[in-house]
Design an enzyme around this catalytic site. Structure first.
Site, mmCIF file in Angstrom:
data_model
loop_
_atom_site.group_PDB
_atom_site.id
_atom_site.type_symbol
_atom_site.label_atom_id
_atom_site.label_comp_id
_atom_site.label_asym_id
_atom_site.label_seq_id
_atom_site.Cartn_x
_atom_site.Cartn_y
_atom_site.Cartn_z
ATOM 1 N N SER A 65 0.799 -1.219 0.000
ATOM 2 C CA SER A 65 0.000 0.000 0.000
ATOM 3 C C SER A 65 0.844 1.287 0.000
ATOM 4 C CB SER A 65 -0.929 -0.070 1.206
ATOM 5 O OG SER A 65 -1.850 0.972 1.206
ATOM 6 N N ASP A 274 -1.646 1.219 -3.629
ATOM 7 C CA ASP A 274 -2.427 0.122 -4.209
ATOM 8 C C ASP A 274 -3.825 0.590 -4.601
ATOM 9 O OD1 ASP A 274 -3.246 0.382 -1.590
ATOM 10 O OD2 ASP A 274 -3.566 -1.753 -1.279
ATOM 11 N N GLU A 368 -12.301 5.942 6.493
ATOM 12 C CA GLU A 368 -11.273 6.419 7.403
ATOM 13 C C GLU A 368 -10.892 7.816 6.920
ATOM 14 O OE1 GLU A 368 -8.753 2.877 9.127
ATOM 15 O OE2 GLU A 368 -8.361 3.043 6.989
ATOM 16 N N ALA A 369 -10.443 8.654 7.851
ATOM 17 C CA ALA A 369 -10.069 10.022 7.476
ATOM 18 C C ALA A 369 -8.991 9.995 6.390
ATOM 19 C CB ALA A 369 -9.576 10.778 8.704
HETATM 20 P P1 NG1 Z 1 -2.180 1.894 11.700
HETATM 21 O O1 NG1 Z 1 -0.749 1.752 11.308
HETATM 22 O O2 NG1 Z 1 -2.713 0.810 12.582
HETATM 23 O O3 NG1 Z 1 -2.434 3.277 12.223
HETATM 24 C C1 NG1 Z 1 -2.877 2.503 9.206
HETATM 25 C C2 NG1 Z 1 -3.964 3.510 9.103
HETATM 26 C C3 NG1 Z 1 -5.276 2.777 9.125
HETATM 27 C C4 NG1 Z 1 -5.356 1.725 8.022
HETATM 28 C C5 NG1 Z 1 -4.121 0.843 8.057
HETATM 29 C C6 NG1 Z 1 -4.005 -0.013 6.848
HETATM 30 C C7 NG1 Z 1 -4.038 5.761 10.065
HETATM 31 C C8 NG1 Z 1 -3.936 6.588 11.278
HETATM 32 N N1 NG1 Z 1 -3.924 4.458 10.219
HETATM 33 O O4 NG1 Z 1 -3.064 1.763 10.382
HETATM 34 O O5 NG1 Z 1 -6.302 3.697 9.005
HETATM 35 O O6 NG1 Z 1 -5.522 2.345 6.776
HETATM 36 O O7 NG1 Z 1 -2.940 1.614 8.116
HETATM 37 O O8 NG1 Z 1 -4.930 -1.025 6.862
HETATM 38 O O9 NG1 Z 1 -4.226 6.320 8.994
HETATM 39 ZN ZN ZN Z 2 -3.763 1.108 0.327
#
Ligand code: NG1
Ligand code: ZN
Length: 528
Positions: A65, A274, A368-369
């Site tokens: 990603s 991705d 998600e934001a």
């Molecule tokens: P983590 O690393 O747990 O904060 C991040 C994103 C999640 C999600 C995952 C991928 C933030 C704060 N966190 O997770 O929203 O997209 O990566 O699955 O953006």
């Molecule tokens: Zn992604």
């Protein structure tokens, strides 16, 4: 028995490094050179999962990603295009860490209650990868695993994550669409053309993050020729994947990507490595940068679908709702609840939590934001929509609303957040409302916010509760955060261990930029 022996023998080609692997919210994600053994084993697990699901096809996506190009990762996709069932995450972790692959696989085969007659049924797996150079070798390792366990394996080459989710869904549920990349473009682009047939569209500029999103957006653009002009930047020809560009860079840094010349009045989007996330941005007359993130996207989609739902007079038990995480800007939650009158649910970070909660509604919008999100439509909604369309004496307004709901549903990729299909639904809504980006942006004003990362010895000492908005351990930390938050106007802050990186994340928002920045810094100081 011979099957498991074969699995063991073949595994010697992929020795396990001294690493503790965990199947987290984003599957396995590490430096690419640490992954071959994991890939071999996920090839095995995908075959087992397929057998346990009555030979339905399972997806295996190789991507890291938004992470740097030297990383890679793997996620399994369940038959309906959804993320791997939570129970199986621990099997994935067990298998990835085992020192006796064949034995572990045999134990798992027994544990998932496959009868011995089912051990040899066909196991179907399709694999795809993003543009990372390590991808093809890792795909080969997964293929070797699937083959060693007697599975059938189809390599679909380079795709976006959401395209693979879509294809898996279509293979197992052909009503959803045609199971190919072409089938994907055709479904979403024809629904888009239908929804926007009588409105003017504006050109969009895409930051492809130097990843798979770039060529795939260009492919989509071909299907939208003479309808929606799409220009692609950061197409990987010169820049590095996710470096100083892409949705994560833009969202976290709150600034435009390199490699894109931004003109006033232009419409811009950034996708991630991705292409399952998207954010919008623009420059105002004085060159100021403005971000329209996942919260802005979900509020836009929710307001539009709510209006159409009301016009359609469909009578639904669970209505429309929005699912957010603690990272959602406080202003977006207030706007949804107080202005749009839409119920909002808050869940833990991680797409699987949002996706699950969204099923509680007939139309569940979740984002998600950071720009990952989609919309889920309930079975009841779909059948009532279908019936209503055939009803007698539909007035023109009701008829139009039903058709718009149907087209919107066909643009949206219900299996997972999808940058391309999210872009199309946003473009359709904006053009129908005759809104430019500044008009959309004015719906509500984001509270200034800041994210920080803190490196600690052991991030698991941080334990959270209430959808990660509060900490219960280490003792005293929550009290300290509360004290700091109380000092600033409209203050809110929380900390949580990341699921994808070895860091603790800190989030803070406040009425002013200075307060948000200093609150984040002060809270980070308490974590350290
Ligand atoms: P983590 O690393 O747990 O904060 C991040 C994103 C999640 C999600 C995952 C991928 C933030 C704060 N966190 O997770 O929203 O997209 O990566 O699955 O953006
Ligand atoms: Zn992604």
């Amino acid at each position: 028995q011979k099957l498991f022996q074969n699995v063991s023998e073949k595994s010697s080609k992929y020795p396990k490094p001294e690493v503790k692997f965990t199947y987290g919210t984003a599957g396995f994600r590490l430096k690419a050179e640490l992954l071959p053994s994991v890939m071999y084993r996920m090839g095995l697990l995908a075959v087992l999962r397929s057998r346990a699901c009555g030979s339905k096809t399972i997806g295996l996506m190789i991507t890291a990603s938004h992470n740097p190009v030297q990383d890679n990762g793997v996620k399994l996709i369940d038959p309906m295009g959804e993320m791997l069932e939570a129970d199986w995450e621990k099997y994935a972790t067990e298998l990835a860490n085992s020192d006796e692959v064949g034995k572990c696989l045999k134990d798992l085969t027994e544990q998932v209650k496959l009868k011995s007659a089912e051990w040899n049924v066909v196991g179907n797996v399709v694999v795809a990868r993003d543009t990372r150079p390590s991808g093809s070798e890792l795909a080969q390792a997964a293929l070797d695993g699937a083959e060693a366990f007697g599975g059938k394996f189809n390599d679909l080459g380079i795709l976006t994550t959401p395209q693979l989710h879509f294809i898996v869904r279509c293979i197992n549920d052909p009503k959803y669409g045609t199971a190919s990349e072409e089938g994907y473009y055709k479904k979403i682009s024809s629904a888009f053309v239908k929804l926007t047939k009588s409105v003017a569209l504006s050109p969009v500029n895409v930051d492809g993050a130097n990843g798979v999103g770039a060529p795939k957006m260009s492919e989509l653009a071909k299907h939208l020729k003479n309808v929606l002009p799409v220009s692609v930047f950061n197409d990987g020809s010169t820049g590095k994947l996710n470096e100083n560009c892409g949705a994560d860079f833009v969202k976290v840094g709150q600034r435009g990507p390199e490699g894109v010349e931004i003109t006033v009045g232009g419409r811009y989007v950034s996708v991630d490595g991705d292409a399952d996330r998207i954010v919008y941005f623009y420059h105002d007359n004085s060159g100021g940068f403005h971000l329209l993130d996942g919260d802005k996207i979900s509020t836009l989609i929710a307001s539009y679908l709510k209006e159409k739902l009301e016009e359609s007079c469909l009578n639904l038990d669970h209505g429309l709702g929005v699912v957010q995480t603690a990272y959602a800007n406080g202003s977006s939650t207030a706007y949804l609840e107080d202005i749009l009158n839409v119920p909002v649910a808050c869940v833990k970070t991680g797409v699987k939590h949002l996706h699950k909660k969204a099923h509680d509604f007939d139309i569940g919008v979740y984002f998600e934001a950071n720009g990952h999100g989609t919309v889920l439509f309930s079975v009841e909604f779909k059948s009532k929509l279908e019936k209503a369309k055939q009803g007698p004496d539909l007035g023109p307004k009701k008829k139009a609303a039903l058709e718009e709901l149907e087209s919107s549903m066909n643009i949206i990729n219900e299996t997972v957040g999808d940058a391309m299909s999210d872009m199309l639904i946003v473009e359709a809504i904006l053009s129908k409302k005759e809104w430019d980006l500044p008009t959309w942006d004015k719906c509500y004003q984001d509270l200034p916010n800041r994210q920080r990362k803190v490196q600690v010895k052991d991030r698991t000492v941080i334990v959270t509760t209430d959808a990660e908005t509060k900490t219960t351990s280490p003792q005293g930390l929550q009290g300290e955060i509360d004290t700091l938050v109380a000092k600033v106007k409209k203050g809110r802050s929380f900390v949580r261990p990341s699921g994808t990186e070895d860091v603790v994340r800190v989030y803070a928002e406040a009425e002013t930029r200075e307060d948000a920045d200093s609150l984040a810094l002060a809270v980070a100081g308490k974590v350290f």
